[in-house]
Design a protein around this motif. Structure first.
Motif, PDB file in Angstrom:
ATOM      1  N   ILE A   4      -6.403  77.854 -24.320  1.00 54.66           N
ATOM      2  CA  ILE A   4      -5.203  78.194 -23.574  1.00 54.66           C
ATOM      3  C   ILE A   4      -4.228  77.041 -23.672  1.00 54.66           C
ATOM      4  O   ILE A   4      -4.573  75.909 -23.383  1.00 54.66           O
ATOM      5  CB  ILE A   4      -5.531  78.475 -22.103  1.00 54.66           C
ATOM      6  CG1 ILE A   4      -6.597  79.574 -22.023  1.00 54.66           C
ATOM      7  CG2 ILE A   4      -4.281  78.876 -21.336  1.00 54.66           C
ATOM      8  CD1 ILE A   4      -7.159  79.723 -20.633  1.00 54.66           C
ATOM      9  N   LYS A   5      -2.978  77.347 -24.139  1.00 55.33           N
ATOM     10  CA  LYS A   5      -1.955  76.306 -24.237  1.00 55.33           C
ATOM     11  C   LYS A   5      -0.744  76.750 -23.440  1.00 55.33           C
ATOM     12  O   LYS A   5       0.177  77.349 -23.974  1.00 55.33           O
ATOM     13  CB  LYS A   5      -1.564  76.091 -25.700  1.00 55.33           C
ATOM     14  CG  LYS A   5      -2.665  75.477 -26.542  1.00 55.33           C
ATOM     15  CD  LYS A   5      -2.179  75.301 -27.955  1.00 55.33           C
ATOM     16  CE  LYS A   5      -3.281  74.676 -28.796  1.00 55.33           C
ATOM     17  NZ  LYS A   5      -2.909  74.594 -30.222  1.00 55.33           N
ATOM     18  N   TYR A   6      -0.763  76.569 -22.128  1.00 52.53           N
ATOM     19  CA  TYR A   6       0.420  76.928 -21.350  1.00 52.53           C
ATOM     20  C   TYR A   6       0.626  75.897 -20.251  1.00 52.53           C
ATOM     21  O   TYR A   6      -0.314  75.234 -19.807  1.00 52.53           O
ATOM     22  CB  TYR A   6       0.306  78.319 -20.743  1.00 52.53           C
ATOM     23  CG  TYR A   6      -0.843  78.527 -19.813  1.00 52.53           C
ATOM     24  CD1 TYR A   6      -2.054  79.042 -20.297  1.00 52.53           C
ATOM     25  CD2 TYR A   6      -0.748  78.218 -18.469  1.00 52.53           C
ATOM     26  CE1 TYR A   6      -3.108  79.234 -19.448  1.00 52.53           C
ATOM     27  CE2 TYR A   6      -1.799  78.408 -17.616  1.00 52.53           C
ATOM     28  CZ  TYR A   6      -2.989  78.917 -18.109  1.00 52.53           C
ATOM     29  OH  TYR A   6      -4.034  79.100 -17.269  1.00 52.53           O
ATOM     30  N   ALA A   7       1.884  75.762 -19.883  1.00 48.08           N
ATOM     31  CA  ALA A   7       2.221  74.743 -18.892  1.00 48.08           C
ATOM     32  C   ALA A   7       2.270  75.314 -17.486  1.00 48.08           C
ATOM     33  O   ALA A   7       1.898  74.649 -16.529  1.00 48.08           O
ATOM     34  CB  ALA A   7       3.564  74.111 -19.239  1.00 48.08           C
ATOM     35  N   PHE A   8       2.777  76.548 -17.345  1.00 49.54           N
ATOM     36  CA  PHE A   8       2.947  77.104 -16.005  1.00 49.54           C
ATOM     37  C   PHE A   8       2.347  78.493 -15.942  1.00 49.54           C
ATOM     38  O   PHE A   8       2.355  79.241 -16.906  1.00 49.54           O
ATOM     39  CB  PHE A   8       4.441  77.204 -15.665  1.00 49.54           C
ATOM     40  CG  PHE A   8       5.151  75.886 -15.810  1.00 49.54           C
ATOM     41  CD1 PHE A   8       5.930  75.639 -16.924  1.00 49.54           C
ATOM     42  CD2 PHE A   8       5.030  74.907 -14.858  1.00 49.54           C
ATOM     43  CE1 PHE A   8       6.591  74.434 -17.072  1.00 49.54           C
ATOM     44  CE2 PHE A   8       5.696  73.705 -14.998  1.00 49.54           C
ATOM     45  CZ  PHE A   8       6.477  73.449 -16.113  1.00 49.54           C
ATOM     46  N   VAL A   9       1.919  78.840 -14.747  1.00 51.58           N
ATOM     47  CA  VAL A   9       1.423  80.194 -14.538  1.00 51.58           C
ATOM     48  C   VAL A   9       2.626  81.082 -14.220  1.00 51.58           C
ATOM     49  O   VAL A   9       3.426  80.771 -13.357  1.00 51.58           O
ATOM     50  CB  VAL A   9       0.415  80.236 -13.372  1.00 51.58           C
ATOM     51  CG1 VAL A   9      -0.031  81.669 -13.110  1.00 51.58           C
ATOM     52  CG2 VAL A   9      -0.781  79.354 -13.696  1.00 51.58           C
ATOM     53  N   GLU A  10       2.781  82.203 -14.958  1.00 55.38           N
ATOM     54  CA  GLU A  10       3.924  83.092 -14.777  1.00 55.38           C
ATOM     55  C   GLU A  10       3.589  84.215 -13.799  1.00 55.38           C
ATOM     56  O   GLU A  10       4.434  84.652 -13.032  1.00 55.38           O
ATOM     57  CB  GLU A  10       4.341  83.680 -16.130  1.00 55.38           C
ATOM     58  CG  GLU A  10       5.565  84.565 -16.093  1.00 55.38           C
ATOM     59  CD  GLU A  10       6.839  83.786 -15.798  1.00 55.38           C
ATOM     60  OE1 GLU A  10       6.798  82.545 -15.768  1.00 55.38           O
ATOM     61  OE2 GLU A  10       7.879  84.433 -15.565  1.00 55.38           O
ATOM     62  N   LEU A  74       5.283  86.659  -9.104  1.00 55.13           N
ATOM     63  CA  LEU A  74       5.932  86.569 -10.404  1.00 55.13           C
ATOM     64  C   LEU A  74       6.723  85.260 -10.357  1.00 55.13           C
ATOM     65  O   LEU A  74       7.761  85.187  -9.693  1.00 55.13           O
ATOM     66  CB  LEU A  74       6.848  87.769 -10.591  1.00 55.13           C
ATOM     67  CG  LEU A  74       7.437  87.979 -11.973  1.00 55.13           C
ATOM     68  CD1 LEU A  74       6.355  88.273 -12.999  1.00 55.13           C
ATOM     69  CD2 LEU A  74       8.433  89.143 -11.953  1.00 55.13           C
ATOM     70  N   GLY A  75       6.199  84.237 -11.036  1.00 55.34           N
ATOM     71  CA  GLY A  75       6.753  82.906 -10.829  1.00 55.34           C
ATOM     72  C   GLY A  75       6.518  82.530  -9.379  1.00 55.34           C
ATOM     73  O   GLY A  75       5.382  82.586  -8.904  1.00 55.34           O
ATOM     74  N   ASN A  76       7.599  82.232  -8.665  1.00 52.36           N
ATOM     75  CA  ASN A  76       7.442  81.878  -7.251  1.00 52.36           C
ATOM     76  C   ASN A  76       7.628  83.070  -6.319  1.00 52.36           C
ATOM     77  O   ASN A  76       7.519  82.928  -5.110  1.00 52.36           O
ATOM     78  CB  ASN A  76       8.477  80.813  -6.868  1.00 52.36           C
ATOM     79  CG  ASN A  76       8.222  79.527  -7.620  1.00 52.36           C
ATOM     80  OD1 ASN A  76       7.064  79.162  -7.849  1.00 52.36           O
ATOM     81  ND2 ASN A  76       9.276  78.851  -8.021  1.00 52.36           N
ATOM     82  N   LEU A  77       7.971  84.203  -6.901  1.00 53.78           N
ATOM     83  CA  LEU A  77       8.315  85.367  -6.067  1.00 53.78           C
ATOM     84  C   LEU A  77       7.086  86.161  -5.687  1.00 53.78           C
ATOM     85  O   LEU A  77       6.299  86.551  -6.555  1.00 53.78           O
ATOM     86  CB  LEU A  77       9.252  86.309  -6.831  1.00 53.78           C
ATOM     87  CG  LEU A  77      10.730  85.956  -6.902  1.00 53.78           C
ATOM     88  CD1 LEU A  77      11.434  87.008  -7.752  1.00 53.78           C
ATOM     89  CD2 LEU A  77      11.334  85.934  -5.510  1.00 53.78           C
ATOM     90  N   ASP A  78       6.963  86.392  -4.380  1.00 52.58           N
ATOM     91  CA  ASP A  78       5.913  87.302  -3.913  1.00 52.58           C
ATOM     92  C   ASP A  78       6.506  88.707  -4.031  1.00 52.58           C
ATOM     93  O   ASP A  78       7.355  89.121  -3.234  1.00 52.58           O
ATOM     94  CB  ASP A  78       5.553  86.976  -2.462  1.00 52.58           C
ATOM     95  CG  ASP A  78       4.390  87.830  -1.972  1.00 52.58           C
ATOM     96  OD1 ASP A  78       4.092  88.854  -2.618  1.00 52.58           O
ATOM     97  OD2 ASP A  78       3.797  87.462  -0.940  1.00 52.58           O
ATOM     98  N   MET A  79       6.073  89.428  -5.056  1.00 59.54           N
ATOM     99  CA  MET A  79       6.735  90.699  -5.411  1.00 59.54           C
ATOM    100  C   MET A  79       6.789  91.698  -4.252  1.00 59.54           C
ATOM    101  O   MET A  79       7.771  92.422  -4.091  1.00 59.54           O
ATOM    102  CB  MET A  79       6.017  91.359  -6.589  1.00 59.54           C
ATOM    103  CG  MET A  79       6.287  90.693  -7.922  1.00 59.54           C
ATOM    104  SD  MET A  79       8.000  90.899  -8.429  1.00 59.54           S
ATOM    105  CE  MET A  79       7.922  92.501  -9.199  1.00 59.54           C
TER     106      MET A  79
END
Lengths: 230, 443
Positions: A4-10, A74-79
């Motif tokens: 896994i090569k990712y910096a942030f959880v989307e 979704l990012g910082n949004l609580d959908m």
């Protein structure tokens, strides 16, 4: 499983539950306490037999189906803290969907189908048009730009659906059995494009009953009776 | 900023509506047709009813004019009949005793001949046919009998009533013909008893006359009368410049208030008195009133008949319009509802990719309104054409511009869009409220 090569959880799906009740029929737990995260640049697959709750999970993760319990970020949004209208707006600009049945609009040509999400997000512009044409070119559909869905092959239809999902430059792509109606060659092409999206920094949550797909995923989960097994 | 794509189309809700309409032409055409029929029915019916109203109004005007002419003729006939009954006003000198008049049969107090001209030139309109008379009972010594000698001249014209007069200021239809110069007219009793025939010569008071005519029997004192020119009578009776009565006919129009003429004459001739034959006056008034009532009754009966016909047409048109509007509404409702069902998956994907409920609502309502707008214009034009063609009498009276009014056009243009909007609202709301998760999980 690949590295896994990712910096942030989307996308974070946290402990979501969904049960269906119908009259006197016993409650059916479609999704039971599922937690899953998808980072930027990551393709995560969930495999399982038909009816195991994959699509329900995807619809909840995509902001289309309110879970009985749990949260979706979704990012910082609580959908599900957003109003339905706000959720529609976020879905329009930040999420792309691809379905097994393509769901192309039969009376619009390829270019128009690809551009339809820009109507929903009120974002149609010259740059959106340019982006749509680039996707059409990239997915080898330039000769079909004025054709209606009925004039396309199934592989072409799914590529149009994929271009439509990507036209608004979403952060997350949800794919529900994207190769379910395709032959092996077309399935391979579509999966390659989906992988490319992830490679370019997008987050992909893909649900399928086809275990062969898991070789392209950074992480792959098995789902059975509403629960993730691994 | 929106720009056109390669196909020259703009990406917006209207493109979706337009493309879908092109894709499903039959539904659109049948929807438009149903609305066109409803709109054309309404506009056409309103024009036909308006044409009918104009024709009815014109018919009333024509009928009233026709009746007025008939009644004028009838009243004229009555007037002549009543006039033939004789004078109904007698103007006497104020000193004249009425009992003495009844006893002697003629007045013994005298007016100046000029008095009759004062009345004629005063502007009075309540009297007509002024006839100055000098009448006395004499012993006709040449024939050894008593007669009533009556000196008359032509009727003095009442200048305020020029309609009754000729250009020479003579009455068009005199009650009593002038006695020509050198002639005499005889009552029947005088002529028969003395065996005198028209053309014979007679002598009265030394004056020679030729018998001009013999009046048939009237059963009055007229049968004992000999009429000669006034100046001769004044000479024979030794009363130059005098008269002892002015006979007149009270105007029909003035009989609303019996006695008014007395006040007017009193102002002109303070020394005179007026004797009215009230039964004749009342009879004239009654005849005129009956004629007027008959006139009104005929007109009202005709109006009532026409209004009844018009109400029946209005009822029929109302039922027809309600049926057409209801039919079109149901058809639009069914069309849009069916369209919503057929496009269920399209709605699902549009909602999934971020279309808001309002945008989905716009897609379906927009389609309804577009149908309504096309149908509104077409139906309005068709309705105007059919309505004008069916409004024969109304069209001939007032022309097309009197039938087609601005409110009518506005009503016609608005009906179809509003109808389509109302009929399409529920299915469109159903479409907008569909849950995309339900639809997309069906796969």
């Amino acid at each position: 499983m690949r590295n896994i090569k990712y910096a942030f959880v989307e996308l974070i799906v946290k402990n979501v539950r969904k049960a269906y009740r119908s009259g006197k029929v016993k409650e059916v737990k479609a999704v039971d306490s599922v937690t899953i995260g998808v980072g930027k640049g990551e393709l995560v697959s969930v495999t399982g037999q038909s009816g195991c709750g994959k699509t329900t999970l995807l619809l909840m993760a995509g902001g289309l189906l309110t879970p009985d319990e749990g949260e979706v970020f979704l990012g910082n949004l609580d959908m599900y803290k957003l109003s339905p209208e706000e959720r529609d707006r976020e879905r329009a600009v930040r999420i792309g969907f691809v379905f097994q049945q393509f769901y192309l609009v039969p009376y619009m040509n390829v270019l128009e189908n690809v551009l339809i999400p820009t109507i929903g997000s009120n974002s149609y512009s010259a740059s959106a048009d340019k982006r749509a044409r680039e996707l059409i070119l990239r997915f080898n559909l330039e000769g079909r730009i004025d054709h209606k869905p009925g004039q396309l092959s199934t592989g072409e239809r799914q590529r149009v659906a994929l271009a439509r999902a990507l036209v608004n430059n979403p952060g997350v792509l949800f794919a529900d059995e994207p190769t379910g109606n395709l032959d092996d060659d077309n399935a391979e092409v579509v999966l390659r494009y989906i992988s490319d999206f992830a490679a370019e920094g997008g987050a992909v949550l893909l649900v399928t009953h086809d275990k062969r797909i898991s070789h392209r995923a950074h992480r792959s989960y098995q789902m059975k009776e509403g629960r993730l097994l691994n | 900023m929106e720009t056109d794509n390669k196909t020259g189309r703009r990406m917006n809700i209207w493109l979706i509506i337009k493309n879908e309409l092109e894709h499903k032409k039959l539904g659109f055409i049948t929807g438009v047709l149903s609305l066109v029929i409803a709109t054309a029915g309404l506009v056409g019916a309103l024009i036909v009813l308006r044409g009918d109203e104009i024709a009815t109004r014109q018919l009333f005007i024509d009928k009233e004019r026709e009746l007025r002419a008939e009644m004028a003729q009838l009243e004229d006939d009555y007037r002549i009949i009543m006039r033939n009954m004789g004078y109904n006003v007698l103007i006497l000198d104020g000193e004249q005793s009425i009992p003495a008049l009844e006893r002697d049969g003629y007045a013994t107090a005298y007016l100046d001949y000029e008095d009759v001209w004062k009345i004629a030139e005063s502007g009075i309109t309540t009297l007509n046919h002024l006839l100055p008379v000098l009448q006395e009972k004499i012993f006709w010594k040449e024939r050894n009998t008593e007669i009533l000698l009556s000196g008359v001249r032509g009727q003095v014209p009442v200048y305020a009533k020029p309609g009754h007069l000729t250009e020479d200021h003579e009455y068009r239809s005199p009650i009593m013909d002038r006695v020509p110069e050198g002639k005499a007219d005889l009552g029947e009793e005088v002529a028969v008893s003395l065996n005198i025939r028209p053309g014979e010569s007679i002598v009265i008071g030394g004056e020679a006359f030729e018998v001009n005519r013999v009046y048939s029997r009237r059963g009055t004192r007229d049968d004992l009368t000999v009429w000669i020119p006034l100046d001769k009578a004044q000479s024979i009776l030794g009363r130059p410049g005098k008269i002892n009565g002015i006979l007149a006919l009270e105007c029909v129009c003035a009989t609303e208030e019996i006695g008014q003429v007395k006040r007017e004459i009193k102002e002109i001739l303070p020394h005179a008195q007026v004797f009215e034959f009230s039964s004749l006056i009342a009879a004239r008034a009654d005849v005129r009133d009956r004629a007027a009532r008959l006139h009104q009754e005929i007109l009202y009966a005709e109006m009532a008949h026409q209004l009844q016909l018009r109400e029946e047409k209005e009822r029929l048109a109302t039922v027809l319009i309600i049926l057409l509007i209801a039919g079109a509404s149901v058809w639009i409702f069914v069309l849009i509802l069916n369209n919503v069902r057929e496009r269920k998956h399209e709605i699902g994907i549009l909602r999934a990719i971020g279309f808001r409920r309002l945008q989905v609502l716009k897609i379906f309502l927009g389609k309804s309104v577009l149908m309504g707008l096309v149908a509104g214009i077409s139906g309005c034009l068709l309705g105007m054409l059919v309505g004008v063609l069916w409004s024969g009498p109304g069209l001939s009276y007032g022309g097309a511009e009197s039938l087609i009014t601005l409110p009518l056009i506005i009503t016609g243009l608005l009906l179809a869009p509003l109808l389509a909007l109302a009929a399409g609202l529920l299915p469109s709301v159903l479409a907008a409220n569909q849950d995309p998760a339900d639809i997309l999980s069906e796969q």
